[in-house]
Design a protein around this motif. Structure first.
Motif, PDB file in Angstrom:
ATOM      1  N   PRO A 177      -6.665  -2.135   2.804  1.00 15.45           N
ATOM      2  CA  PRO A 177      -5.511  -1.235   2.908  1.00 15.45           C
ATOM      3  C   PRO A 177      -5.156  -0.973   4.372  1.00 15.45           C
ATOM      4  O   PRO A 177      -6.031  -0.750   5.205  1.00 15.45           O
ATOM      5  CB  PRO A 177      -5.986   0.047   2.224  1.00 15.45           C
ATOM      6  CG  PRO A 177      -7.109  -0.373   1.337  1.00 15.45           C
ATOM      7  CD  PRO A 177      -7.779  -1.515   2.049  1.00 15.45           C
TER       8      PRO A 177
ATOM      9  N   LEU B  25      -1.995  -2.849  -0.838  1.00 14.95           N
ATOM     10  CA  LEU B  25      -1.259  -1.658  -0.451  1.00 14.95           C
ATOM     11  C   LEU B  25      -1.148  -1.565   1.073  1.00 14.95           C
ATOM     12  O   LEU B  25      -2.144  -1.590   1.790  1.00 14.95           O
ATOM     13  CB  LEU B  25      -1.947  -0.407  -0.995  1.00 14.95           C
ATOM     14  CG  LEU B  25      -1.114   0.880  -0.997  1.00 14.95           C
ATOM     15  CD1 LEU B  25       0.096   0.728  -1.912  1.00 14.95           C
ATOM     16  CD2 LEU B  25      -1.956   2.064  -1.439  1.00 14.95           C
TER      17      LEU B  25
ATOM     18  N   VAL C   9      -5.565   3.012  -6.178  1.00 14.08           N
ATOM     19  CA  VAL C   9      -6.196   2.369  -5.028  1.00 14.08           C
ATOM     20  C   VAL C   9      -7.669   2.085  -5.295  1.00 14.08           C
ATOM     21  O   VAL C   9      -8.180   0.997  -5.002  1.00 14.08           O
ATOM     22  CB  VAL C   9      -6.036   3.252  -3.767  1.00 14.08           C
ATOM     23  CG1 VAL C   9      -6.788   2.644  -2.585  1.00 14.08           C
ATOM     24  CG2 VAL C   9      -4.567   3.421  -3.418  1.00 14.08           C
TER      25      VAL C   9
ATOM     26  N   LEU D 131      -6.868   5.189   2.171  1.00 11.89           N
ATOM     27  CA  LEU D 131      -5.732   4.430   2.710  1.00 11.89           C
ATOM     28  C   LEU D 131      -5.931   4.041   4.168  1.00 11.89           C
ATOM     29  O   LEU D 131      -5.518   2.963   4.601  1.00 11.89           O
ATOM     30  CB  LEU D 131      -4.443   5.249   2.585  1.00 11.89           C
ATOM     31  CG  LEU D 131      -3.957   5.591   1.183  1.00 11.89           C
ATOM     32  CD1 LEU D 131      -2.717   6.460   1.264  1.00 11.89           C
ATOM     33  CD2 LEU D 131      -3.655   4.327   0.393  1.00 11.89           C
TER      34      LEU D 131
END
Length: 525
Positions: free
Chosen positions: A168, A281, A261, A306
């Motif tokens: 990510p 992502l 995720v 993230l």
């Protein structure tokens, strides 16, 4: 392309380094120890030289005088100037004199080679760049990213490494710096190239629809859901999902995003069925996400999921070296896209103006400015008169025509209630039958502005601390810089000029003192 290059520099070590760096790329390098020798060389063998690499600070004949001299002689060879700590003002003057590009010392071999390669793509007879134009289909590769600065080269290097895995990525930076283009380049260089690339602007979706847009909904799940909707995660299955402005996601949607995720599972609104998805992502934000976490507006667990591979894209004002290349590429692209009768180029005066501007809107603002100028241009070469909004913000660049335009009297109907003091400067059209009433409020006195904005007690930088001891020089300097930023409203060129330092020195001091140029009075955390 193999070229013959003239290096004009009074430093023998620098000449040798440049010669070795350029010869490794197959170029033939000629050396001149100062501007006078360089002019003499061009006088006898200048027709063979393709590019000139010029130092600005030299004895006897400095770089700017050399540059102006060869332009007066009609020599249009692209010139790459080298600058040290002279600041952006020297660079702007060089661009105005017709320099093609500039590099900051110490320059890396890769940077000078790249600059020479860009110079060789310019056909001076046609006055336009031959840089390959990116397809408007939306696809992009790393070669499409116009970069000359070391800052952007670091961004590209990091992005290329990220493209080799499905890790990510969070792209950080101000609006308009090119985050989506970097995301598309990562997709194109990854093993997901050719698969879907889906973009979602999280800040443009109403809060009550975000969950449905991302994860889909079943027919009848809510009022207005007349048919089934797959959602962006399902559309991006096998490819990449780019979540722009992710800091604007509502907290309740962040919970479902975390599940997607972590486990690669989504659940549409109104459905009890879990769907597996394989999505790479890439997120983008112009906010400080860690600050959003502290304020409780962003989930901490999602942040760490993230923010595995963060990449910060610098603002355009912090990578001025990219401006000439971007301006040429945009002018070339719009000339062809708009099917202009003649391709337009960016002239020296216009290039100096564009380089001096701080571009708060970043690349997007520069692109729009070139677009407007190219469409409205009356000649093949854009001048500073084609950028009136930019020139109006930099008085030192206003031409006589622009000064006349910005100081024209306001014309109002006779007896109109609109007859009042207008903001300086302003220009209105003159309809037939109107009577001109000049309304020209004088320029505000900076000292008066200062007195109004800051009480007498606030406009004093103390020389001693609370204990009566003399303050450290660094503390006084920091306070003065903060004051200047506030007083001149963040105009970096003016701040540096008034403080008597170069822009590069100013930026370094901002970093050293932890000063936010957009909020200079805020104390660093």
């Amino acid at each position: 392309m193999i070229a013959q290059i003239l290096v004009v520099d009074d430093d023998p070590v620098q000449r040798r380094l440049l010669k070795n760096a350029l010869e490794r790329h197959g170029h033939m390098v000629h050396l001149a120890e100062n501007g006078l020798v360089g002019l003499e060389f061009l006088k006898h063998g200048g027709d063979q030289i393709n590019v000139i690499v010029l130092d600005l600070m030299m004895p006897e004949l400095d770089g700017l005088t050399f540059l102006k001299a060869i332009r007066e002689k009609g020599i249009e060879t692209p010139v790459i100037v080298q600058t040290g700590q002279g600041g952006i003002e020297t660079v702007v003057e060089a661009m105005r004199a017709g320099a093609f590009d500039f590099v900051v010392k110490p320059v890396s071999p890769e940077r000078i080679a790249s600059s020479v390669a860009n110079a060789l793509t310019v056909d001076r007879r046609e006055g336009r760049s031959k840089t390959a134009r990116r397809s408007r289909s939306g696809s992009a590769t790393f070669s499409d990213i116009v970069s000359a600065s070391q800052e952007m080269q670091r961004v590209i290097d990091l992005a290329q490494r990220a493209a080799q895995s499905s890790i990510p990525v969070v792209l950080e930076g101000e609006s308009g710096v090119g985050k989506e283009m970097v995301a598309r380049a990562i997709q194109s260089a990854s093993d997901r190239s050719g698969k879907p690339f889906i973009t979602v602007n999280c800040g443009a979706i109403p809060e009550n629809l975000v969950e449905s847009v991302l994860f889909g909904h079943e027919k009848g799940a809510f009022t207005g859901a007349t048919e089934r909707h797959a959602g962006k995660f399902a559309e991006a299955d096998g490819g990449t999902l780019f979540l722009d402005e992710i800091g604007n996601l509502p907290l309740e949607v962040q919970v479902k995003l975390l599940r997607a995720v972590q486990q690669g599972e989504i659940e549409a609104v109104g459905s009890g069925k879990v769907q597996k998805v394989d999505v790479r992502l890439i997120s983008a934000t112009n906010k400080d996400l860690i600050e959003e976490v502290r304020e409780g507006r962003f989930r901490e667990d999602l942040y760490y999921r993230l923010n595995v591979f963060p990449i910060t894209i610098p603002a355009l004002r912090r990578r001025k070296e990219d401006i000439p290349h971007l301006a040429r590429v945009f002018a070339d692209r719009f000339s062809h896209e708009q099917k202009l009768p003649r391709p337009v180029s960016v002239g020296p005066q216009a290039m100096a103006l564009l380089t001096a501007h701080d571009w708060p809107g970043n690349i997007r603002e520069l692109e729009n400015a070139i677009f407007r100028a190219a469409v409205l241009a009356q000649t093949e070469e854009l001048t500073e008169a084609d950028f009136p909004q930019i020139a109006a913000q930099l008085p030192e660049f206003r031409s006589d025509e622009l000064r006349a335009a910005t100081t024209a009297p306001v014309v109002l109907p006779q007896g109109s209630e609109a007859r009042r003091t207008a903001a300086w400067p302003v220009t209105l059209p003159v309809p037939e039958g109107f009577i001109g009433i000049p309304v020209q409020p004088p320029r505000p006195d900076p000292r008066a502005l200062l007195a109004a904005a800051y009480p007498a007690s606030a406009n004093v930088i103390a020389s001693t601390d609370s204990s009566g001891e003399v303050r450290k020089l660094s503390d006084v300097e920091e306070e003065l810089i903060r004051f200047a930023l506030k007083f001149y409203r963040g105009q970096m060129s003016q701040v540096a000029r008034k403080l008597g330092i170069g822009r590069s020195t100013l930026y370094r001091k901002l970093k050293d003192y932890g000063i936010d140029p957009d909020n200079p009075l805020k104390e660093a955390a």
